[in-house]
Motif scaffolding. Structure first.
Motif, short mmCIF file in Angstrom:
data_model
loop_
_atom_site.label_atom_id
_atom_site.label_comp_id
_atom_site.label_asym_id
_atom_site.label_seq_id
_atom_site.Cartn_x
_atom_site.Cartn_y
_atom_site.Cartn_z
N ASN A 1 11.48 -0.43 -16.27
CA ASN A 1 11.46 0.86 -15.57
C ASN A 1 11.18 0.73 -14.08
O ASN A 1 11.69 1.52 -13.28
N GLY A 2 10.36 -0.25 -13.71
CA GLY A 2 9.95 -0.36 -12.31
C GLY A 2 10.39 -1.62 -11.61
O GLY A 2 10.17 -1.75 -10.39
N GLY A 3 11.00 -2.56 -12.33
CA GLY A 3 11.36 -3.84 -11.71
C GLY A 3 12.36 -3.72 -10.59
O GLY A 3 12.22 -4.38 -9.55
N ILE A 4 13.38 -2.87 -10.76
CA ILE A 4 14.38 -2.69 -9.71
C ILE A 4 13.74 -2.03 -8.49
O ILE A 4 14.01 -2.42 -7.34
N ALA A 5 12.86 -1.05 -8.72
CA ALA A 5 12.14 -0.41 -7.61
C ALA A 5 11.29 -1.43 -6.87
O ALA A 5 11.17 -1.40 -5.64
N TRP A 6 10.70 -2.34 -7.62
CA TRP A 6 9.89 -3.41 -7.06
C TRP A 6 10.73 -4.29 -6.13
O TRP A 6 10.33 -4.58 -5.00
N ILE A 7 11.89 -4.71 -6.61
CA ILE A 7 12.78 -5.56 -5.81
C ILE A 7 13.25 -4.82 -4.56
O ILE A 7 13.32 -5.39 -3.45
N ILE A 8 13.56 -3.52 -4.71
CA ILE A 8 14.00 -2.72 -3.56
C ILE A 8 12.90 -2.63 -2.51
O ILE A 8 13.15 -2.73 -1.31
N MET A 9 11.65 -2.47 -2.96
CA MET A 9 10.53 -2.39 -2.03
C MET A 9 10.38 -3.69 -1.25
O MET A 9 10.14 -3.69 -0.04
N ILE A 10 10.53 -4.82 -1.96
CA ILE A 10 10.43 -6.12 -1.30
C ILE A 10 11.56 -6.28 -0.28
O ILE A 10 11.34 -6.75 0.85
N ALA A 11 12.79 -5.87 -0.66
CA ALA A 11 13.92 -5.96 0.26
C ALA A 11 13.68 -5.09 1.50
O ALA A 11 13.96 -5.51 2.63
N TYR A 12 13.14 -3.90 1.28
CA TYR A 12 12.85 -3.01 2.42
C TYR A 12 11.77 -3.61 3.33
O TYR A 12 11.87 -3.54 4.55
N SER A 13 10.75 -4.23 2.71
CA SER A 13 9.66 -4.78 3.51
C SER A 13 10.14 -5.91 4.42
O SER A 13 9.52 -6.17 5.45
N LEU A 14 11.24 -6.56 4.04
CA LEU A 14 11.76 -7.68 4.84
C LEU A 14 12.87 -7.26 5.79
O LEU A 14 13.18 -7.99 6.74
N THR A 15 13.47 -6.07 5.56
CA THR A 15 14.59 -5.64 6.40
C THR A 15 14.34 -4.34 7.15
O THR A 15 14.87 -4.15 8.24
N GLY A 16 13.57 -3.42 6.55
CA GLY A 16 13.33 -2.12 7.17
C GLY A 16 14.51 -1.17 7.09
O GLY A 16 14.54 -0.15 7.79
N ASP A 17 15.51 -1.43 6.25
CA ASP A 17 16.70 -0.60 6.13
C ASP A 17 16.37 0.67 5.34
O ASP A 17 16.00 0.60 4.17
#
Length: 523
Positions: free
Chosen positions: A340-356
């Protein structure tokens, strides 16, 4: 970014010396296993610890990361060959469970260990080499000590944790040793800090070491078969890098997010929303979301978590007739948290590294998808005299059947998705306001609804369904229990064994995020 530096000529003698010493250790331990019958598990953990300390000092002796990466690549290949062909007992002997009376499946640890060093050396040798040294030391020393103590002295097993049996004693060892090592390294490398840690006081550093130790301990408790070798080091390195790269106020913000996630995990176990593994996974997920994303990312996640958890507990008497149909109950485990939350977790990590900012819409889309799926199931089964139809044929099926849809469930799915968007508006997220309130509701609402229908489609076509010979009904469960307590393996009648409810939920979450992300870019 991964960066392999040019080789330095002066490093060549040290390359041969380091490689030779490591192979000498392997041959020595292998002879002890074969000639003196010393436990391969014990020697492997001693080697694990020794290499962790050795990795801490490797950057001191090399001018570039070329030869250290080459050494890691050599042992990655050698250890992989040993795993597949059984070359060395020291590396291939199975880990003991509990007190050494049982064994668990072979560990990938000897393969993932050099892979962890290789990745960290490629990522952090330039400018943040202290992150590499700290992460490898914690993984090498603390993880091996936790295994040794848990395997030899552990008497209090932690229920519902990982595939391997974790003990209180082992996890406590992991936490204490991680804290001592992290605190020592953080004070030792203070001169190398940038931005976020540069002006931190001693008390802040100690609290940061405590939180990071809890993260490392949770990762070690959740993952087995050697995957903790890779994930502990990456988790520690990621948090250190993230805090270092931000301004001085970021550390306090991250600490508060971690504390909130910890309290939420304890509360969830207390009220039986989650079991121990689910609480540990929620702590890791929550620390990332709350600590990095702040209020804008926290409120939508809490909206899904609180509303869906409460809904799962409501109407328990009416839904009890479906308990033996669904694979899992209302108390979520780590697998469900990941799904339920794994994809949201990955998206958060991607955002933290890119700021998109487009990642925020993907984040809302994945939360809308899993909320829609949860609400469709819960409302569809709670509704008085519900009628369900199989999504692929529209033929009537019993309520609770994988792939079955109903009007109350579908309506509930759409409302659940809209509430995720509303929660983001509640905290006035600028990206939502700029995109347009009505357009945002349409985007998130239909992304969630369509993803839940995709979930139903996969449930009707590829999700594993079994025949329960004890109760003579179709179920998602692989085994049933007779009245005498014995287990009976259920017969697969549809789908594939490896496609369980968690896999389908993950596909649903991925679909919701993809729809919201791509449509937010095109609309």
């Amino acid at each position: 970014m991964l960066h392999l530096q040019a080789p330095v000529g002066q490093d060549l003698p040290m390359f041969f010396l380091t490689t030779g010493v490591l192979f000498a250790f392997l041959l020595l331990f292998e002879s002890l296993v074969r000639k003196f019958s010393i436990s391969g598990f014990l020697l492997r953990k001693v080697l694990h610890l020794t290499v962790g300390i050795f990795s801490f000092f490797i950057p001191v002796f090399f001018g570039s990361n070329f030869y250290p990466v080459l050494i890691a690549a050599i042992f990655l290949v050698f250890n992989g060959a040993s795993y597949f062909f059984g070359l060395l007992r020291t590396l291939d002997e199975r880990n003991p469970k509990g007190h050494g009376l049982e064994t668990e499946p072979r560990s990938f640890g000897p393969v993932l260990y050099p892979l962890a060093f290789m990745l960290l050396a490629l990522l952090f040798w330039d400018g943040n080499i202290w992150i590499l040294r700290t992460s490898m030391l914690v993984m090498g020393v603390s993880d091996s000590l936790a295994s040794l103590v848990g395997g030899s002295l552990g008497k209090n097993h932690i229920a519902n944790m990982a595939h391997s049996r974790k003990t209180v004693e082992g996890s406590l060892t992991m936490f204490v040793s991680s804290f001592l090592l992290l605190a020592s390294c953080l004070f030792l490398f203070r001169d190398a800090f940038q931005e976020g840690l540069e002006g931190a006081g001693a008390l802040e550093i100690l609290f940061f070491a405590l939180l990071l130790s809890l993260i490392a301990t949770a990762v070690e408790a959740l993952f087995s078969r050697g995957f903790d070798n890779l994930l502990i080091s990456l988790a520690v390195a990621y948090v250190l890098y993230l805090v270092t790269m931000h301004d001085s106020g970021y550390l306090a913000h991250f600490l508060f997010g971690g504390l909130f996630a910890l309290l939420l995990a304890f509360f969830s176990v207390r009220v039986k929303f989650l079991d121990n593994s689910g609480a540990s996974a929620t702590f890791l997920l929550g620390t990332t979301i709350f600590g990095i994303g702040g209020l804008h990312w926290t409120v939508p996640l809490l909206t899904f978590y609180i509303l869906s958890s409460i809904l799962s507990k409501l109407g328990r008497k009416r839904k009890s007739r479906f308990d033996l149909v669904f694979e899992k109950g209302s108390q979520r485990d780590a697998g469900q948290v990941y799904a339920n939350g794994g994809i949201a977790w990955i998206i958060m990590i991607a955002y933290s590294l890119t700021g998109d900012p487009a990642y925020f819409f993907a984040y809302l889309g994945t939360l809308a998808a899993v909320q829609s799926d949860t609400w469709a199931t819960e409302i569809g089964t709670m509704w008085p005299n519900p009628r369900a139809r199989l999504i692929t044929t529209m033929k009537p099926v019993p309520v609770g059947t994988s792939g079955g849809v109903s009007f109350p469930g579908t309506f509930g799915a759409f409302v659940g998705a809209l509430l995720i968007c509303a929660s983001a508006l509640l905290v006035s997220v600028d990206w939502i306001l700029d995109y347009g309130i009505f357009r945002s509701f349409l985007l998130i609402g239909f992304s969630g609804l369509l993803a839940s229908l995709v979930d139903s489609f996969f449930g009707a076509t590829v999700q594993a369904q079994y025949y329960d010979p004890v109760r003579e009904k179709v179920t998602e469960r692989t085994h049933s229990r007779r009245q005498d307590g014995s287990l009976v393996r259920n017969r697969l009648i549809k789908g594939y064994h490896f496609v369980n409810n968690d896999v389908v939920n993950t596909l649903c979450a991925l679909c919701g995020s993809a729809l919201a992300y791509f449509f937010s870019l095109s609309m």
